[in-house]
Design a protein around this motif. Structure first.
Motif, PDB file in Angstrom:
ATOM      1  N   THR A 197       0.828  -1.208   0.000  1.00  0.00           N
ATOM      2  CA  THR A 197       0.000   0.000   0.000  1.00  0.00           C
ATOM      3  C   THR A 197       0.858   1.251   0.000  1.00  0.00           C
ATOM      4  OG1 THR A 197      -1.621  -1.183   1.331  1.00  0.00           O
ATOM      5  CG2 THR A 197      -1.886   1.198   1.159  1.00  0.00           C
ATOM      6  N   ARG A 274      -3.965  -3.347  -3.178  1.00  0.00           N
ATOM      7  CA  ARG A 274      -3.980  -2.879  -1.796  1.00  0.00           C
ATOM      8  C   ARG A 274      -4.582  -1.482  -1.689  1.00  0.00           C
ATOM      9  NH1 ARG A 274      -2.870  -6.840   1.934  1.00  0.00           N
ATOM     10  NH2 ARG A 274      -3.076  -5.029   3.300  1.00  0.00           N
ATOM     11  N   GLY A 275      -4.346  -0.657  -2.701  1.00  0.00           N
ATOM     12  CA  GLY A 275      -4.784   0.725  -2.604  1.00  0.00           C
ATOM     13  C   GLY A 275      -6.280   0.922  -2.712  1.00  0.00           C
ATOM     14  N   GLY A 311      -5.881   2.482   0.460  1.00  0.00           N
ATOM     15  CA  GLY A 311      -5.429   1.570   1.498  1.00  0.00           C
ATOM     16  C   GLY A 311      -6.565   1.111   2.386  1.00  0.00           C
ATOM     17  N   GLU A 315      -4.669   2.106   7.418  1.00  0.00           N
ATOM     18  CA  GLU A 315      -3.655   2.775   6.600  1.00  0.00           C
ATOM     19  C   GLU A 315      -4.089   4.180   6.214  1.00  0.00           C
ATOM     20  OE1 GLU A 315      -1.694  -1.157   4.463  1.00  0.00           O
ATOM     21  OE2 GLU A 315      -3.565  -0.311   3.691  1.00  0.00           O
TER      22      GLU A 315
END
Length: 657
Positions: A197, A274-275, A311, A315
């Motif tokens: 991320t 992941r983002g 994320g 995050e």
């Protein structure tokens, strides 16, 4: 940081993301290409009938608290494993206090948005189950990264040296590295790992060295003779640099250009997976969290969209707090860092990494503590809202109508003066970007279907047919194939940024990721539809030519469905991102007048109501007004404005639902 410390750090925030990310159990190990390959393809019955095989695949700060954060250049140069944290107890306690303050201010906003999100979810359930005009089947497979692995060299150790390692990119977007391949195959713990991320992949050594030069500039009037770092000054033929704004950089090198290219595509896929985990989720809690972040930032005066929401929830909150802490960290830490130039930049990255790890652990702990309350609140909201949902929606519309009446005049004026001139250009750029990307998807899909028909008509062997069906089913997750589609979105990055930046929009990375996610999802839906339709029409009673003719008919049906769905998806995508670009800017312009008239909370309520209306009327006039005429050129666009009224009026109608 040793393995145990790293594991605690990663476990801390993984627990907050796992409800929206696939786990390793979704990635079976059986694959027709051989042992160890990853597969989620479920072979249709017609494939087994024609292949004649019994092989069965598995189903897939403040106050100077950071003043002592200074280290020697030697310790800062360790670019692989993580040494123990340089934060002392007082600094760690200070960061815990900062995280507690953030959660104390953010969670009330989150609770409020949970109610709005549950209302939104119930209203969707009462309507059609699929988007209007949806033709393709929705793929049930979770978005993932195809597992990638192989030998690399990494700059690590103290003093730093290029050392051979065996790297593995997991399907959930986690990168791990081992000393030897055998350690990976034996299931041993890795030397290190990182969640991707927020990272950026650089394959240019000169670009990375320039980044280091600008990351930590020398103080004014301070000139230190720098001893060049020989390992970085020495040319690296095929580098892979992973850079993060708040975490330690990772330096890898591949053996050939082909290996470097394959790793770059795989890593970029992991970074995107992941983002966009929250943006892809349809869960009310994910939507509520993103809306809460937006409103929380507006209360602090940050109206423009950027990439802070990439994320998991922990995050995202960590990135928010790191941005707040960064000025104090720079002021208190940089003057005390020893060394110069790139060694100093490495030391700075080490300090940021330690702070980021502490903040992430605290945010994860706080969100886990909130989880039982959140689940209880969602259940209570469901019981409260569902019986009276019609009345609540009507009440919401009445409130929105009163808010609209108060701001419509200033809103139209603002749109005409500030937005009207740029709206066609931004819309045209978005339109050309997504059109080119979806055209590439259709071309790739057509080639895959044609390839299957050719192999079936040619009386292939069972092994070859199985591999072809597997490859077709894996197309959405093949980074090399899909890169031809993803590249179209990347090409517009600079142009979109230039057009949107004057409106305070800095979320171009999120926009590009969103376009790539759209391409991948449409490809996955089309592949799933083709396989199911083929399974329905093919039987063992047909010979190869007859089966190929049936596949041709299925091909035509799938392409028609794809064209229909891609057009609808294109309109939704452009409509949504136009609002992301312009709506925060318009609210910022209206801030003073709304504060004087309606009050600040009314402005926030208006924003919330407008976004709710956007999601329930996604094909409204903004999507069609400018877009419908732009493709015919400026003349057609001006004619469209005369027919429909000013573009800004169309936008007012969209914003007001």
């Amino acid at each position: 940081m040793d393995w145990q410390s790293r594991n605690r750090r990663e476990t801390a925030h993984e627990s907050t993301a796992q409800q929206w990310l696939p786990t390793r159990s979704h990635y079976p190990s059986t694959d027709p290409r051989g042992p160890g390959c990853q597969s989620t393809s479920v072979f249709p019955a017609w494939c087994w009938a024609w292949a004649g095989s019994s092989w069965d695949p598995e189903s897939p700060g403040k106050g100077g608290v950071f003043a002592s954060l200074s280290g020697s250049p030697g310790h800062s140069s360790r670019m692989g494993g993580r040494p123990s944290s340089p934060l002392d107890k007082r600094q760690q306690q200070h960061l815990r206090g900062q995280v507690d303050t953030l959660l104390r201010n953010f969670l009330p906003c989150y609770r409020g948005q949970l109610a709005a999100s549950v209302l939104w979810q119930i209203s969707r359930e009462l309507g059609p189950q699929e988007p209007a005009g949806c033709q393709l089947l929705h793929s049930k497979k979770l978005p993932r990264v195809r597992e990638h692995r192989g030998p690399l060299t990494q700059l690590q150790g103290h003093p730093p040296q290029w050392q051979p390692i065996f790297c593995v990119l997991r399907g959930d977007g986690r990168l791990e590295w081992f000393k030897h391949r055998e350690e990976y195959e034996n299931g041993d713990r890795p030397l290190g790992s990182v969640v991707l991320t927020g990272y950026t992949v650089l394959t240019s050594q000169s670009e990375y060295l320039h980044l280091l030069d600008t990351l930590c500039p020398e103080p004014s009037g301070h000139h230190t003779q720098e001893e060049p770092e020989p390992l970085l000054e020495m040319p690296v033929s095929f580098p892979l640099f992973l850079q993060h704004p708040f975490c330690r950089h990772l330096c890898f090198s591949a053996a050939t250009a082909e290996v470097q290219h394959a790793w770059r595509l795989a890593l970029q896929g992991g970074i995107r997976l992941r983002g966009t985990v929250l943006q892809r989720s349809q869960a009310p809690a994910a939507r509520a969290f993103l809306d809460a972040v937006r409103l929380y930032r507006q209360q602090q005066g940050h109206f423009g969209d950027d990439d802070v929401t990439l994320g998991s929830d922990a995050e995202v909150l960590t990135a928010l707090l790191m941005r707040e802490l960064l000025p104090a960290l720079r002021a208190q830490t940089l003057p005390r860092l020893r060394g110069a130039g790139r060694a100093r930049a490495w030391a700075w990255a080490k300090q940021l990494d330690a702070v980021h790890a502490a903040v992430l652990a605290g945010a994860s702990t706080g969100l886990r503590a909130f989880q039982p309350e959140k689940e209880e609140l969602l259940a209570a909201l469901e019981k409260t809202i569902r019986p009276d949902v019609d009345q609540m929606l009507k009440l919401r519309e009445r409130v929105l109508g009163r808010l609209q009446a108060n701001v419509q005049g200033p809103l139209e004026s603002c749109l005409r003066r500030k937005v009207d001139a740029q709206l066609p250009r931004v819309t045209q750029t978005l339109l050309s970007t997504v059109e080119a990307e979806l055209t590439a998807v259709q071309t790739l899909l057509t080639q895959g279907m044609d390839r299957l028909s050719r192999h079936l008509r040619g009386s292939p062997s069972s092994t070859r047919l199985r591999k072809e069906v597997y490859s077709f089913g894996e197309m959405p997750w093949d980074p090399e194939l899909m890169q031809t589609c993803y590249r179209e979105a990347e090409r517009s990055w600079g142009r979109l940024g230039q057009l949107a930046e004057p409106f305070g929009f800095f979320g171009t990375q999120s926009l590009v990721f969103g376009a790539q996610d759209l391409a991948q999802q449409l490809m996955a839906d089309a592949v799933a539809t083709f396989l199911q339709l083929a399974d329905q029409c093919l039987t063992t009673a047909l010979d190869c030519d007859q089966a190929a003719q049936q596949l041709e008919k299925v091909r035509g049906r799938v392409l028609k469905k794809f064209q229909s769905d891609s057009g609808s998806a294109q309109r939704r995508f452009i409509h949504g991102w136009l609002l992301c670009i312009f709506l925060p800017f318009v609210l910022r312009q209206l801030e003073l007048s709304c504060k004087a008239g309606l009050g600040w909370m009314a402005l926030l309520g208006l924003h919330e109501a407008l976004c709710f209306s956007h999601d329930n009327a996604v094909s409204a006039e903004l999507a069609w007004g400018p877009m419908h005429h732009i493709s015919a050129g400026d003349t057609g666009f001006r004619e469209g404005r005369r027919k429909r009224g000013s573009v800004c009026v169309c936008m007012v109608r969209v914003l007001s639902g």
